[in-house]
Motif scaffolding. Sequence first.
Motif, mmCIF file in Angstrom:
data_model
loop_
_atom_site.group_PDB
_atom_site.id
_atom_site.type_symbol
_atom_site.label_atom_id
_atom_site.label_comp_id
_atom_site.label_asym_id
_atom_site.label_seq_id
_atom_site.Cartn_x
_atom_site.Cartn_y
_atom_site.Cartn_z
ATOM 1 N N SER A 230 -13.182 2.357 9.554
ATOM 2 C CA SER A 230 -13.063 1.508 8.374
ATOM 3 C C SER A 230 -14.183 0.467 8.383
ATOM 4 C CB SER A 230 -11.685 0.855 8.315
ATOM 5 O OG SER A 230 -11.592 -0.164 9.254
ATOM 6 N N PRO B 230 -14.447 8.352 -3.338
ATOM 7 C CA PRO B 230 -14.838 8.138 -1.937
ATOM 8 C C PRO B 230 -16.090 8.913 -1.531
ATOM 9 C CG PRO B 230 -12.488 8.533 -2.105
ATOM 10 C CD PRO B 230 -13.064 8.810 -3.451
ATOM 11 N N ARG C 282 -3.443 3.619 -2.206
ATOM 12 C CA ARG C 282 -2.972 4.316 -1.000
ATOM 13 C C ARG C 282 -4.094 4.440 0.045
ATOM 14 N NH1 ARG C 282 -2.170 9.926 -2.654
ATOM 15 N NH2 ARG C 282 -4.372 9.916 -2.225
ATOM 16 N N ASP C 283 -5.312 4.762 -0.418
ATOM 17 C CA ASP C 283 -6.410 5.016 0.523
ATOM 18 C C ASP C 283 -7.162 3.747 0.935
ATOM 19 O OD1 ASP C 283 -5.638 7.610 0.268
ATOM 20 O OD2 ASP C 283 -7.208 8.153 -1.158
ATOM 21 N N GLY C 284 -6.787 2.607 0.379
ATOM 22 C CA GLY C 284 -7.387 1.347 0.823
ATOM 23 C C GLY C 284 -8.651 0.937 0.102
ATOM 24 N N TRP C 285 -8.961 1.556 -1.051
ATOM 25 C CA TRP C 285 -10.163 1.154 -1.801
ATOM 26 C C TRP C 285 -9.909 -0.091 -2.640
ATOM 27 C CZ3 TRP C 285 -14.811 2.927 -0.731
ATOM 28 C CH2 TRP C 285 -14.921 4.151 -0.068
ATOM 29 N N ARG D 268 0.827 -1.216 0.000
ATOM 30 C CA ARG D 268 0.000 0.000 0.000
ATOM 31 C C ARG D 268 0.858 1.262 0.000
ATOM 32 N NH1 ARG D 268 -4.926 -1.082 -0.581
ATOM 33 N NH2 ARG D 268 -5.820 -2.934 0.360
ATOM 34 N N SER E 148 -10.490 9.547 -9.173
ATOM 35 C CA SER E 148 -10.104 8.784 -7.980
ATOM 36 C C SER E 148 -10.251 9.625 -6.711
ATOM 37 C CB SER E 148 -8.665 8.281 -8.112
ATOM 38 O OG SER E 148 -7.757 9.356 -8.082
ATOM 39 N N LYS E 149 -10.172 10.959 -6.837
ATOM 40 C CA LYS E 149 -10.380 11.839 -5.674
ATOM 41 C C LYS E 149 -11.870 11.903 -5.324
ATOM 42 C CE LYS E 149 -6.087 13.670 -5.725
ATOM 43 N NZ LYS E 149 -5.114 13.174 -4.786
ATOM 44 N N GLY F 46 -13.326 8.610 9.646
ATOM 45 C CA GLY F 46 -12.049 7.924 9.830
ATOM 46 C C GLY F 46 -12.163 6.455 10.202
ATOM 47 N N ALA G 186 -4.204 6.725 -5.966
ATOM 48 C CA ALA G 186 -5.024 7.098 -4.801
ATOM 49 C C ALA G 186 -5.810 5.909 -4.262
ATOM 50 C CB ALA G 186 -5.974 8.222 -5.191
ATOM 51 N N PRO H 183 -12.263 2.758 3.687
ATOM 52 C CA PRO H 183 -12.462 3.889 4.594
ATOM 53 C C PRO H 183 -13.939 4.259 4.714
ATOM 54 C CG PRO H 183 -10.861 4.408 2.862
ATOM 55 C CD PRO H 183 -11.518 3.131 2.475
#
Lengths: 136, 275
Positions: free
Chosen positions: B148, B245, B66-69, A18, B241-242, B146, B63, B142
């Motif tokens: 999960s 979420p 990195r953000d866990g999607w 990640r 991608s921004k 904050g 993204a 996410p």
Amino acid sequence: MTGGMVIPMNNAEDRILRVWTPILLRVILAAAVSLLSIGLLVSLRHSNSDYSSALETIRQSFASRPRPPESLLREIAEGNPIAIATLGLFVLTLVPLARVSFCFLLFLKQRSFVFASFTAYVLVGLILGMLLGRIG
Amino acid sequence: MLTLIVLLIGLALIAGFVGSLSGLGGGMFIVPALVIFAHVPMQAAVGASLMAVVATSAGASVAFVRDGWTNLKVAIVLECATVTGAIAGAFLAGLASTTVLESLFAVVMLQSAYFSLRKRDGDLPTSSDRLCRRLGLDGSFPGCNGSSVSYGVANLPGGAALMMLAGLMSGLLGIGSGALKVIAMDQIMHLPLKVSSATSNFMIGVTAGAGALVFLARGNVLPMVAAPVALGVTAGAIAGSKLLPYADVRWLRAGFVGALVLIALEMGWRALTGV
């Protein structure tokens, strides 16, 4: 890890992936975008043509000929915008292959052989596909 | 020349944005957009669309991972099925009737659009089935404030079978098959739609990247078309991608259904006319 039968990636691998996968993607992507932008800017500098003649010029430049690496490098050194953009496109296509290779090496290093074998299979398949010339 | 480049970047920006939000890759939007609006020759548009899929995947994945999607484990396992299908497609090319395949593809898209409309997003498994648990495929994304949200994964063999079909279509028809990938994860494996979309984005770059390398090496990509397209698509994919979420899943699903119907129409048209 939730039991003896479970064979997942461990948390360290997941964390490394990640953190490092986006960095790897960003670095290669930035290199590709820079080359593509330079190619376009150089082509703009050399062209004052209107839309239709620009499209015609582009059509004529579509020679459908493969560029040998040495020829590509020579044309880049000469400032040929098409050659610079072509190199940018080559770099862009390396993004997914670099990502799979990175995963393979990481799993191998972490001795996570199940996922290492999955990524090795994908890598071999991709190389075979490229040799066959019809994947994608 | 500047007008042409600006137009190509603008069209690609929209394709990349939609492609990264939907997980479809943007290839299906870019070919008609380039041919109809920019009068780019079809052959050049197809080459540029492959580059567009690679750029969408790379731009959006930064993204999403990195953000866990993105579910990396699911992507790695399913890529085996996709690549197997693509290689089989490469061997079968010329043997199978493309008209039959395109018709079949169109029917699958319409059926998936119907099932997508009926699906309720609250029906997500919280724990994985036995095989997926063994491979540790369950994940989390996410949530609000904050936190999960954990989810389970089910029916890996069914998902892998559809992924193999997606790869087969890629090898035979030269398409990205992003739609089939999202369907496999969303409808067969019961992953959340946003996770399916992000994971599909991550995966589509692999087969498209290999295909694009072949196209480039053969000289079948027009660099002065593909370059602005790749730049526009990358910017659009990053923007998409921004936004993902914060996107409303109902609107996302509605857009996805609309895209499936469009793909079905395009494939049906190709099957009928042979274009």
